[in-house]
Design an enzyme around this catalytic site. Sequence first.
Site, mmCIF file in Angstrom:
data_model
loop_
_atom_site.group_PDB
_atom_site.id
_atom_site.type_symbol
_atom_site.label_atom_id
_atom_site.label_comp_id
_atom_site.label_asym_id
_atom_site.label_seq_id
_atom_site.Cartn_x
_atom_site.Cartn_y
_atom_site.Cartn_z
ATOM 1 N N SER A 570 0.844 -1.182 0.000
ATOM 2 C CA SER A 570 0.000 0.000 0.000
ATOM 3 C C SER A 570 0.889 1.246 0.000
ATOM 4 C CB SER A 570 -0.961 -0.038 1.186
ATOM 5 O OG SER A 570 -2.012 0.875 1.013
ATOM 6 N N ASP A 656 -9.994 -3.457 -5.406
ATOM 7 C CA ASP A 656 -9.367 -2.628 -4.378
ATOM 8 C C ASP A 656 -9.793 -1.164 -4.521
ATOM 9 O OD1 ASP A 656 -7.723 -1.359 -2.568
ATOM 10 O OD2 ASP A 656 -5.884 -2.308 -3.253
ATOM 11 N N HIS A 691 -8.042 -4.902 -1.444
ATOM 12 C CA HIS A 691 -6.796 -4.409 -0.879
ATOM 13 C C HIS A 691 -6.095 -5.438 0.005
ATOM 14 C CE1 HIS A 691 -4.172 -1.006 -0.192
ATOM 15 N NE2 HIS A 691 -4.210 -1.192 1.107
#
Length: 722
Positions: A570, A656, A691
């Site tokens: 991320s 995501d 995600h």
Amino acid sequence: MNRREFVASTAATALAAAASPALARSGAQMSPVPPVARKIPVTITQLGRTRTDDYQWMKDDNWQAVLRDPTLIKADVKEHLEAENAYREAMLTSTLPLQEQMFEEMRGRIKEDDSSVPRPDGPWEYYTRFNTGDQHPLYCRRPRGGGTETILLDANQLAEGKAYSDISYVEHSPDHTLYAYSEDAQGSEVHQIYIRDLVTGEVLPDPIQSAYGGFAFSPCSRWIFWTNRNENGRPDKIFRRPARGGETTLVYEETDEGMFIGVGRSSDDAFILISAENQETSEARYIPGDGPTSEPQIIAERIVGQRYDVDHWGDRWVIRTNADDSIDFKIVEAPTASPDRSSWTDLVAHSPGRFIEGIALVKDFIARQERADANTKIVIRDRAGTEHEIAVDEPAYALSLAGASEFETTTMRYGYNSPSTPTSTYDYDLATRERTLRKVQEVPSGHDPADYVVERLNAPAEDGQLVPVTVLRRRTTPVDGSAPLLLYGYGSYGIPMAASFSTGRLSLVDRGWIYAIAHIRGGSDKGWGWFLDGRKFKKKNTFTDFTAAADHLIARNYARAGKIVAQGGSAGGLLMGAVANMRPELWAGIIGQVPFVDVINTMSDTSLPLTPPEWPEWGNPLEDPEAYDYMMSYSPYDQVAPRAYPAILATGGLSDPRVTYWEPQKWVAKLRPATTSGNPVLLKINMEAGHGGSSGRFDYLKEVAHDFAFAVWAVERGWERA
């Protein structure tokens, strides 16, 4: 992100060859040929600056709908993603036996029929458990002290027939007659909230739609409050309706698109609390618990740059805040009737370098979790102001305060672990200071902490700051530069990287690897000032801290340049992209998990869920030329250039909403023709998740095994080529 099944190596080779866009013959061997992304240049002018994006076409114009229904993705984008997945599978065919071996090791370290320590609340105690072989947990309760179990939710049944199913939040009503749970059935973080009648066992009709994961019952159990997720994936409203169904009422609407909002109850059940916050500013409102249909009242008006969060302690408000230049936060109190700033008085004064991370309240005690020098401690305070600590004398460890489920109690729960030591769960009597060990994490395949060494190093950064680095290795692993090393980092949003236990990483460490965590600026590992020194116009400190950690590990003979694999996800994927551009010679491989690499384009797109809320973190390139220029100077996608890049694995999820699939896709498309090293650039897109990757516990382990096998492959391949 992983294939559902592992197949024999020969079969996998045949499948990969069939799926790959092309195979090139080199001597007597066939080597996969990567897909070539077409270039469609798009010129973007912004604040008098011009940039060209060759791969903007990869972003689906209808991305909001795709998040909720991935079958709607454009055919050409899907075709390219599938070609990338096929190429990666073909390239990593030789690692399939290692992936399977690592997966079996990781699974063998998990107690498959595990259960949590029950949390008592009134006449019941609530817990989760797994059946052997199940991917998902069962949520259960039984009479306090023991008795017949009731299964409140079997998440395996809920997940049947679905490629993805994740329970984000569960809560029973205060009167114990209802049980609510939120499910994300796509990975897009768009939730449905279901409510079960615990008397009849039936799930009530009309589940709540398009919600965030969290919610709260009113103290009287008659109402449920939740946060709405709008078409752009942002929280914008708090709603209320009768818990058993009925008319929905708007309770609060946030007009600032840059704020996250949420709802919960105070520890003493006296109030329903509504929060609004971003990375630097917050505001809270309250509704009396005995008047849940009342209009919310404000605690203190928001002031840009000032944060506070609030709880109620029976007869007063208790507030954690950075007011009055309290960079590492302090705790104040205020009368119930007048919670505004003019009534705040210090309860726990600010102490620089001692970051107060959070508090937990019961009737006569406050517990707070503090962080300093990348370690934590828990401090207990009674109403008279007497304090004592729960601390551990080890070089690197993690204490985590779990609080209590009841207000009328003297018992709180906390957990302890370290990189070499599995988690121990304790119940702690705040009055007598006695602790009761409730559970020690079992490792069925066997684990002896004495076989491992945990060390804490301090790497000098470019400006003289010392960056903590936690190191885990087997006692028999030499410190002579011969061992491969994986260096993990994050460094954003003030999120610290705990020196905690992980069964998965042992599959590397037991193979003679050294595993290291760099506690870099941008996180709060050394206090909130450590975060402030790694954000916005100081963001590059995050990247240079990470490379300083690598340089220090090399200088101390823990590693050797070109034999290190860097990993981050991320915003940690942004870190991976930045250090790939800055110091490519350090790494044998880089694993960028759901990497936030297209910084300028993403932070200029106000339709994306996180863009306005994250301007305080990164800057606003739509309005601030200085922010644009600074972000452009490190944006990994924009700074790709002809370099000898290491082997790179980028991963993503089609659903995501945080780091959209096209960021890693575009990054790979731009890296591949740029690299001069001959090292591969690989992309792995989970077409059925978001995600966090796969929702099942075993499917998730397959993803970990895949990434670690890539790390081993990258190191071995790099040294074969050297």
